[in-house]
Each structure stands twice: as structure tokens, then as C-alpha cells.
Design an enzyme around this catalytic site. Structure first.
Site, PDB file in Angstrom:
ATOM      1  N   GLU A 119      57.249  50.633  46.698  1.00  0.00           N
ATOM      2  CA  GLU A 119      56.267  50.369  47.310  1.00  0.00           C
ATOM      3  C   GLU A 119      55.449  49.238  47.179  1.00  0.00           C
ATOM      4  O   GLU A 119      55.782  48.407  46.230  1.00  0.00           O
ATOM      5  CB  GLU A 119      55.256  51.598  47.228  1.00  0.00           C
ATOM      6  CG  GLU A 119      55.861  52.848  47.307  1.00  0.00           C
ATOM      7  CD  GLU A 119      54.658  54.217  46.928  1.00  0.00           C
ATOM      8  OE1 GLU A 119      53.438  53.905  46.604  1.00  0.00           O
ATOM      9  OE2 GLU A 119      55.217  55.341  46.761  1.00  0.00           O
ATOM     10  N   LYS A 121      52.478  46.640  46.255  1.00  0.00           N
ATOM     11  CA  LYS A 121      51.265  46.951  45.413  1.00  0.00           C
ATOM     12  C   LYS A 121      50.069  46.440  46.287  1.00  0.00           C
ATOM     13  O   LYS A 121      49.808  45.104  46.284  1.00  0.00           O
ATOM     14  CB  LYS A 121      51.477  46.497  44.243  1.00  0.00           C
ATOM     15  CG  LYS A 121      50.307  46.644  43.114  1.00  0.00           C
ATOM     16  CD  LYS A 121      50.537  46.621  41.670  1.00  0.00           C
ATOM     17  CE  LYS A 121      49.547  47.268  40.872  1.00  0.00           C
ATOM     18  NZ  LYS A 121      48.185  46.424  40.929  1.00  0.00           N
ATOM     19  N   ASP A 123      46.720  45.288  47.208  1.00  0.00           N
ATOM     20  CA  ASP A 123      45.401  44.664  46.236  1.00  0.00           C
ATOM     21  C   ASP A 123      44.269  45.077  46.720  1.00  0.00           C
ATOM     22  O   ASP A 123      43.514  44.150  47.430  1.00  0.00           O
ATOM     23  CB  ASP A 123      45.590  43.188  46.335  1.00  0.00           C
ATOM     24  CG  ASP A 123      44.975  42.405  44.871  1.00  0.00           C
ATOM     25  OD1 ASP A 123      44.681  43.173  44.008  1.00  0.00           O
ATOM     26  OD2 ASP A 123      44.983  41.150  44.909  1.00  0.00           O
ATOM     27  N   TYR A 231      49.168  56.763  48.882  1.00  0.00           N
ATOM     28  CA  TYR A 231      50.369  56.660  48.439  1.00  0.00           C
ATOM     29  C   TYR A 231      50.622  57.855  47.492  1.00  0.00           C
ATOM     30  O   TYR A 231      51.753  57.787  46.996  1.00  0.00           O
ATOM     31  CB  TYR A 231      50.490  55.380  47.846  1.00  0.00           C
ATOM     32  CG  TYR A 231      49.494  55.077  46.520  1.00  0.00           C
ATOM     33  CD1 TYR A 231      49.413  55.550  45.332  1.00  0.00           C
ATOM     34  CD2 TYR A 231      48.633  53.842  46.935  1.00  0.00           C
ATOM     35  CE1 TYR A 231      48.429  55.540  44.656  1.00  0.00           C
ATOM     36  CE2 TYR A 231      47.507  53.619  45.769  1.00  0.00           C
ATOM     37  CZ  TYR A 231      47.591  54.307  44.929  1.00  0.00           C
ATOM     38  OH  TYR A 231      46.844  54.000  43.947  1.00  0.00           O
ATOM     39  N   LYS A 319      54.664  42.726  38.997  1.00  0.00           N
ATOM     40  CA  LYS A 319      53.470  41.631  39.448  1.00  0.00           C
ATOM     41  C   LYS A 319      54.359  40.405  39.692  1.00  0.00           C
ATOM     42  O   LYS A 319      55.281  39.894  39.098  1.00  0.00           O
ATOM     43  CB  LYS A 319      52.915  41.448  38.337  1.00  0.00           C
ATOM     44  CG  LYS A 319      51.630  42.490  37.846  1.00  0.00           C
ATOM     45  CD  LYS A 319      50.629  42.811  38.896  1.00  0.00           C
ATOM     46  CE  LYS A 319      49.552  43.496  38.295  1.00  0.00           C
ATOM     47  NZ  LYS A 319      48.455  42.826  37.756  1.00  0.00           N
ATOM     48  N   CYS A 413      44.062  -0.710  25.298  1.00  0.00           N
ATOM     49  CA  CYS A 413      45.418   0.022  25.712  1.00  0.00           C
ATOM     50  C   CYS A 413      46.199   0.627  24.452  1.00  0.00           C
ATOM     51  O   CYS A 413      46.109  -0.056  23.334  1.00  0.00           O
ATOM     52  CB  CYS A 413      46.275  -1.177  26.320  1.00  0.00           C
ATOM     53  SG  CYS A 413      47.911  -0.543  26.529  1.00  0.00           S
ATOM     54  N   CYS A 416      49.441  -1.816  23.595  1.00  0.00           N
ATOM     55  CA  CYS A 416      49.182  -3.239  23.064  1.00  0.00           C
ATOM     56  C   CYS A 416      47.771  -3.498  22.510  1.00  0.00           C
ATOM     57  O   CYS A 416      47.673  -4.489  21.971  1.00  0.00           O
ATOM     58  CB  CYS A 416      49.618  -4.131  24.358  1.00  0.00           C
ATOM     59  SG  CYS A 416      48.389  -4.354  25.446  1.00  0.00           S
ATOM     60  N   CYS A 431      45.516  -1.857  32.026  1.00  0.00           N
ATOM     61  CA  CYS A 431      45.605  -2.998  31.069  1.00  0.00           C
ATOM     62  C   CYS A 431      46.244  -4.110  31.704  1.00  0.00           C
ATOM     63  O   CYS A 431      47.290  -3.959  32.577  1.00  0.00           O
ATOM     64  CB  CYS A 431      46.734  -2.557  29.825  1.00  0.00           C
ATOM     65  SG  CYS A 431      47.538  -3.786  28.971  1.00  0.00           S
ATOM     66  N   CYS A 436      52.379  -6.706  27.672  1.00  0.00           N
ATOM     67  CA  CYS A 436      52.095  -5.168  27.217  1.00  0.00           C
ATOM     68  C   CYS A 436      53.732  -4.267  27.147  1.00  0.00           C
ATOM     69  O   CYS A 436      54.254  -4.091  28.087  1.00  0.00           O
ATOM     70  CB  CYS A 436      50.979  -4.199  28.086  1.00  0.00           C
ATOM     71  SG  CYS A 436      50.900  -2.497  27.783  1.00  0.00           S
TER      72      CYS A 436
END
Ligand code: AMP
Ligand code: ZN
Length: 697
Positions: A119, A121, A123, A231, A319, A413, A416, A431, A436
Site C-alpha cells: 500500500e 504510505k 503522509d 487502511y 521509506k 592563498c 602559494c 589568488c 601559483c
């Protein structure tokens, strides 16, 4: 799930924090009908507590939220004691857990065949209805399973609950069980009304249903358009029924509203198929469901299997995979991109969200971190936005430890140690050091990537090793690599016999061949590969169209660049700046020298101009691509992209931390798209369907 602490002391501390927070949310949810976090996040906290208690059984307390069904009744309604206990359901969080349950049943029954009823579920909120001589005499909520609230007057206001049963069903006293819910359309209408009168919106249809039912004034309930699905019978054997399916048929003929989506299955694979199909149809149903309830059909077998203290053994709630989970934030790491952009990345204990495991998500920028107030050490809620992109929703504030400090964005940075800059009207820090190492790595990888020079076999790791070995510093160096340099490249690992792992002849040969072949890729792709700021794939094609060679582009003035369709002053000056830099000119010269062909015609076919006549505004930060790239891709489909929202704007695409433009869009009633919708447009080229104007809660 967060790692379970191994030490009893740490586990006990975490369990206590979890219990306190779960209780608080349970109260917000049940007693006040105003949850702060999603059901999925709540479930996730509960699951963690269960796991800790399972690992450390000595920590289970009698009053632990894991040991209880629902919440005690409030004092707003008279207490209603149930003649037969109303149980909760055990959960299967995925199909594996569902299988384990099916196997357990099979094991308990031996050879005996067993059918299952599946069935949906629903909510909503559970309800027990008592009929005497066919007349509704009492309605009660579940409460703590033993005693609920008497909501008889309110239930009489729910239209599909029969006040009098059909003639055949009037003999004995019966009690039925079902779910009261609020259809989606009624939920939307209710929230619109709430907003109109300045009342808080309901978080979800379930809370709206519970809140609507538990009204002191039943006429308010009547106005809320609640509905029911019944149900179960509390005592089906009293009516000499043998199975759950017969019970459902009986209920239907008695006049109850019974969900038609019921299937009797004999094999586990049919049960699976029903669950998967229900998940797929979920969004199309006119009401919310959060899973599937699988029940043993035979009432005789049900009786034999019996109950635990909380739930029947003969039923399980599968679920749906939650879109949200909780976990612990371990680190905020900084990533340096190709253009020097520094983005903070959240690293957390791995969790499975909507079917896949995630352990990191971008936090976009320092402002975003401050806005969400996430801190290293926090329990955080994570989800998958649009079901693909991991995202940090925020911290579970009630679980924050006193020792947790706010995140501070470094000024230097991480690669670097050069200073980070922040351009005006930009939230990203960058940066600007051309040397770098992190940027260099990203630039080299960008050149080798699929959409640029497309050099197969030249992945991140080899590039990093080449840089370490001093063999490659810029993209031209790839074309001066010798096979023997590559073959003997130290991969930074040791073999079992203690010798160095090297790349080896075979791979080296292939990579060298791929590098060589890449020099003849379409010019537009190579131009894109150079990584000139603001020059994405589409702008690169436009430049190819207009100039035909890298030397012509390098010689073009800002004005003549601006004359090209789709290129504005920002892009033009960035192109100019790139070619004015002597280092970049040297790289181009060495690419020429190596025979890389930096001229040619547009190759990427023009996409159909499906978005012609539409104007888009992009705001906030996107996960998949930069705003500019996204803009280019929209332009490639014929759209105009504008920097400000006006009445002429067709769509606003809002990423994370979208600001005033989003507000403006809402004000003007302009449809707002999220990143997932943007991705769909880019992929299909289809004009988006304008979503309903957003309801602000
Ligand atoms: P839980 O609230 O997670 O303990 O789940 C158990 C609840 O699921 C029951 O108390 C019912 O209110 C609800 N439920 C919704 N649909 C069904 C269904 N088809 N069969 C049984 N319970 C259902
Ligand atoms: Zn740097």
C-alpha cells in the site's frame, strides 16, 4: 552517517546531545505543528542515535526517543484511550533493508507460502474511528499509541468520513484506522491564504493536516478540505475476514475511502517493482506519500508473527530515499581554481543521500558560510539539490558544541601563500599570482580536458607529477615532452620490492601520441583551452569566426574585439590583457614552434536558436559552471543575457546566495529557475516552462 564514537564517553556525550535535540524537534513537530527541520533530517538524527545505542547498548535509556511511539497527547483535547494499541511501523530505509525483512518473514514461515499487500504510505496523521451500530461515535489521534486525543467533532467536518456506514456494515461495533491528509492543491491554497493574512505557512502537507485536524473550532477544520484513506480494521477477525485484502474490500463496501493503489504480491521482486514504481509516480499523485507499507496478507500469519513493543512484525514501511541527511562537518578546505578563484569546500563524514554517497560539497564563498553559519565540528544537514548536486543546508544549531568557532576566510592563498584579492561586486576571492602552483595545475588540466585539447591519458595525477618533476610549467611544455621523460616519470609510489613506480614505456608512448594529435584539434577548442579569463567555449568560437587565427586576435584592439557579436568590454579587455602579457606571448610562440595549429574556422556547429528573443538574468553562484559559462551557453542558444532585472526579463536563473536580483524578480513576477532547470535548458535547448510564481514562506 557520522562515525560512531568508539569510546563510551564520547558516544554517551553524542547520544545525550542527540536525545535533547530530537526531543526538541519532536515537540516542535507534534505539539506545535511547526517543525524547524525536515522529516528526513529528523529521521537522520534518530538513525544516528539508534546506531549509537546499538553499538553501545549500555547507553540505552528508558526515556530515549528511540523507545517511544509518537508524542503524548496535548491538553487541548480530551484524552481518548485506544481499545487496541495503535502501533508505529518499523522502517526499511532502502531496498536491502526491505529484502532483509522479507527474508526474515520467509525464514519464520519455512515452507508456508506468503502473500504481501503493498500500500502507499500516505503522509498525513493517523486516526482511529469507532462506529457503533454503523454510527460514528468517536475519532481519536494516535497520540503515544495507548492514548490519543478525542477529535470526534473535528473528524465530522471531514467530508469523506462516513457518519453512517452502509447497511451491511452496521452490525457490530468496529474500529477502523486510517490516515487524514491534505491534498496538495488544498495545501497550496491553505498556504496562500495563510500568507494573505500574514500567518506563518505550514512546512508540509502533513503538518498542515495535523494542524487542521487539531483545531479547537471544528468549523476551521471544515474549511481545510481534509481527506482520509482508511487502511485497516482494528479487529478484522471479528468480521470473519481472513486477509488484509479482504479487509480493504470490506472497508470499501462499508463506505470508507480506501486507496485504490493496492497490490497483492507473492514474490519479493513484485514487492520491489511496486516500491520502485511508487517512487517514480510519487510526484504525480494528488497527495504526498513518503513510502510504501508492505503487510503480510494473511491475518492468521499476522497473528502468529505478532508485535514488538513498538510495531507489528508483519508489516514494514519502506521509506523513500531521503533527500536530506545529517552528518558532521570535519573540515572546510580551500580549493584554488584555474583562474585563481578560491572556493571553500565542506568535507564531512560520508552519508548516502538520495541513493549515492557524498562526502563534500562546495560552500561557494565566505559570505555563504557566514550566512548559513556553518562551522567545523557542527552537525550539519546535507542534501542533493535537484537530486544531483550535493549541498550543505545548514547546521543543526541545537547540537553545536561550545568549542566550535566560526570559520575565518584566510587572507593568503592556500597554495602559494600569495595575497587573496576580492574584486568589487564579486564575492569570490582570488589568488592573482600567475605562478601559483594550484592555478598552474588547474590551467594545465584545463588544456588537456575534453572540451579543449582533449588529450586522453593526461590526467590530474600525471600532470601533478610532471609539474613536480619540473618537466611542465605551461601548456607549451606538453609539446616538448620526450617519450623517455614520460616513461621514467616517478609516480610517487613504491612497488612491493621497494622500487619506484614509473609511468612506463607503453603508457608514455600513448600519451606522447595523444599530445601530438591534440595539436590539430579545432582552433576554437584550443583557444578555449588557453584559459583566457571570460573566454568560454562560445566566446572562443565567436573569436575564431571573427579573426581566424591567434595572431589576428593577439593583434586586435579592444575596440575591434568589442565589435564582435557577443563580446563586451569586459571580455575584450581580458583578451587584450592576456596577449599583452609577455609570458603568455612566449607560450603562444612555443606552441607555434611545436606545430600546434592556432588558426582555422568555426567547427562547433551552431545550435538551433531556440531561445531567440528571450532575455535571461543570472544571479547567485552556480555549482556546475560559472555564471559566465552559463551565460555563454544560453547565448549559444540565441538568448540574450542581461546584468539587471527589468520587465523585459524573461527568466531569472538563481543560484546559491542570490541577492537583490532575485528579490526584484519576485517583485516583478518574473519566473525564477534553479540550477537544475538551467542544466535542462543547456542540455535540451528547450524553452523552460515558467514555474508557478514562488510563494515566499
Ligand atoms: P510512522 O509514523 O513512521 O511510525 O509510520 C507509521 C504510520 O504510517 C502509521 O501510524 C500510519 O499513520 C501511517 N500510514 C500511512 N499509510 C499507511 C498504510 N497504508 N498502512 C499503514 N500505515 C500507514
Ligand atoms: Zn596562489
Amino acid at each position: 552517517m557520522p562515525e560512531i564514537p568508539a569510546s563510551i564517553a564520547a558516544a554517551s556525550e553524542r547520544a545525550a546531545v542527540l536525545r535533547r535535540e530530537i526531543r526538541r524537534h519532536a515537540r516542535l513537530y507534534h505539539a506545535l505543528d511547526s517543525p524547524e527541520i525536515s522529516d528526513a533530517a529528523y529521521d537522520s538524527l534518530m538513525r544516528e542515535l539508534e546506531a549509537i545505542e546499538a553499538a553501545h547498548p549500555s547507553l540505552v535509556t528508558v526515556d530515549s526517543p528511540t523507545q517511544r511511539i509518537g508524542e503524548p497527547a496535548s491538553r487541548l483535547f480530551a484524552p481518548a484511550t485506544h481499545a487496541r494499541r495503535m502501533y508505529s511501523l518499523d522502517n526499511a530505509m532502502d531496498l536491502d533493508e526491505l529484502d532483509a525483512w522479507l527474508k526474515r518473514i520467509e525464514g519464520a514461515l519455512g515452507e508456508e507460502p506468503c502473500a504481501f499487500v503493498c500500500e502507499l504510505k500516505i503522509d498525513g496523521g493517523s486516526i482511529a474511528l469507532t462506529y457503533r451500530d454503523g454510527v460514528l461515535v468517536r475519532a481519536a489521534t494516535r497520540g503515544d499509541g495507548t492514548t490519543g486525543e478525542d477529535v470526534t467533532a473535528n473528524i465530522r467536518a471531514v467530508r469523506d468520513v462516513p457518519a453512517l456506514l452502509s447497511e451491511d456494515a452496521r452490525g457490530v461495533e468496529i474500529e477502523v484506522r486510517g490516515e487524514v491528509y491534505l491534498p496538495r492543491t488544498s495545501f497550496d491554497r491553505l498556504n496562500a491564504e495563510q500568507e494573505a493574512i500574514g500567518a506563518p505557512a505550514f512546512a508540509n502537507p502533513r503538518n498542515a493536516a495535523a494542524g487542521s485536524l487539531r483545531q479547537k473550532d471544528a468549523s476551521v477544520t471544515a474549511s481545510r478540505e481534509l481527506a482520509t484513506f482508511v487502511y485497516a480494521l482494528a479487529d478484522p477477525q471479528a468480521l470473519s475476514l481472513d486477509t488484509q485484502s479482504e479487509a480493504l474490500a470490506w472497508l470499501r463496501s462499508a463506505g470508507f475511502h480506501v486507496n485504490p493503489d493496492v497490490v497483492t504480491c507473492v514474490s519479493p521482486s513484485d514487492v520491489h517493482a511496486y516500491c520502485e514504481e511508487a517512487l517514480a509516480r510519487r510526484g504525480q499523485l494528488p497527495y504526498e506519500i513518503d513510502g510504501v507499507v508492505v503487510k503480510v496478507d494473511s491475518l492468521a500469519i499476522q497473528e502468529r508473527l505478532g508485535h514488538t513493543s513498538k510495531a507489528p512484525r508483519w508489516a514494514i514501511a519502506y521509506k523513500f530515499p531521503p533527500e536530506e541527511k545529517t552528518t558532521i562537518l570535519r573540515e572546510i578546505r580551500l580549493q584554488v581554481g584555474r583562474t585563481g578563484a578560491v572556493t571553500p569546500l565542506a568535507e564531512f563524514d560520508p552519508v548516502t543521500v538520495a541513493g549515492s554517497t557524498i562526502a563534500r560539497a562546495t560552500l561557494h564563498n565566505a559570505e555563504e558560510i557566514a550566512r548559513k553559519d556553518v562551522r567545523v565540528g557542527d552537525t550539519i544537514i546535507v542534501r542533493k539539490a535537484g537530486d544531483v548536486i550535493p549541498e550543505v543546508v545548514g547546521p543543526v544549531l541545537g547540537m553545536r558544541l561550545a568549542t566550535v568557532a566560526p570559520f575565518e576566510m584566510p587572507l593568503l592563498c592556500p597554495s602559494c601563500a600569495g595575497p587573496l584579492w576580492r574584486e568589487e561586486d564579486e564575492v569570490i576571492r582570488r589568488c592573482t599570482n600567475v605562478a601559483c602552483p594550484a592555478q598552474r595545475q588547474e590551467r594545465l588540466a584545463h588544456w588537456a580536458s575534453r572540451s579543449a585539447a582533449d588529450i586522453e591519458g593526461l590526467g590530474d595525477e600525471i600532470i601533478a607529477r610532471l609539474v613536480d618533476a619540473g618537466l611542465v610549467a605551461d601548456v607549451a611544455d606538453f609539446y616538448h615532452l620526450r617519450r623517455e621523460d614520460l616513461a621514467s616519470l616517478d609516480m610517487g609510489r613504491l612497488k612491493q620490492d621497494g622500487s619506484q613506480v614509473v609511468l612506463g614505456e607503453t603508457v608514455a608512448e600513448r600519451v606522447v601520441a595523444n599530445i601530438e594529435a591534440s595539436g590539430a584539434r579545432p582552433f576554437g577548442k584550443l583557444l578555449f583551452g588557453l584559459g583566457i579569463r571570460h573566454v568560454g567555449a562560445t566566446v572562443a568560437e565567436a573569436l575564431v569566426d571573427a579573426f581566424g587565427s591567434v595572431d589576428a586576435i593577439a593583434a586586435a584592439s579592444v575596440d575591434s574585439l568589442c565589435a564582435v557579436d557577443g563580446i563586451g568590454p569586459k571580455i575584450a579587455s581580458s583578451v587584450r590583457a592576456f596577449f599583452d602579457n609577455p609570458d603568455n606571448r612566449a607560450v603562444i610562440a612555443r606552441l607555434h614552434e611545436a606545430g600546434v595549429v592556432l588558426s582555422g574556422q568555426r567547427t562547433a556547429p551552431q545550435r538551433p536558436q531556440t531561445l531567440a528573443g528571450l532575455t535571461f538574468v543570472l544571479t547567485g553562484s552556480l555549482e556546475r559552471r560559472t555564471r559566465e559559462e552559463a551565460g555563454e551557453m544560453l547565448m549559444a542558444l540565441g538568448a540574450k543575457v542581461s546584468g539587471s532585472v527589468s520587465k523585459k526579463t524573461s527568466f531569472v536563473v538563481a543560484g546559491e546566495a542570490a541577492g537583490s536580483k532575485l528579490g526584484k524578480a519576485r517583485e516583478l513576477g518574473i519566473p525564477v529557475l534553479d540550477e537544475a532547470a538551467l542544466e535542462r535548458i543547456v542540455e535540451t535547448g528547450e524553452v523552460p516552462v515558467a514555474p508557478e510564481p514562488a510563494v515566499t514562506s
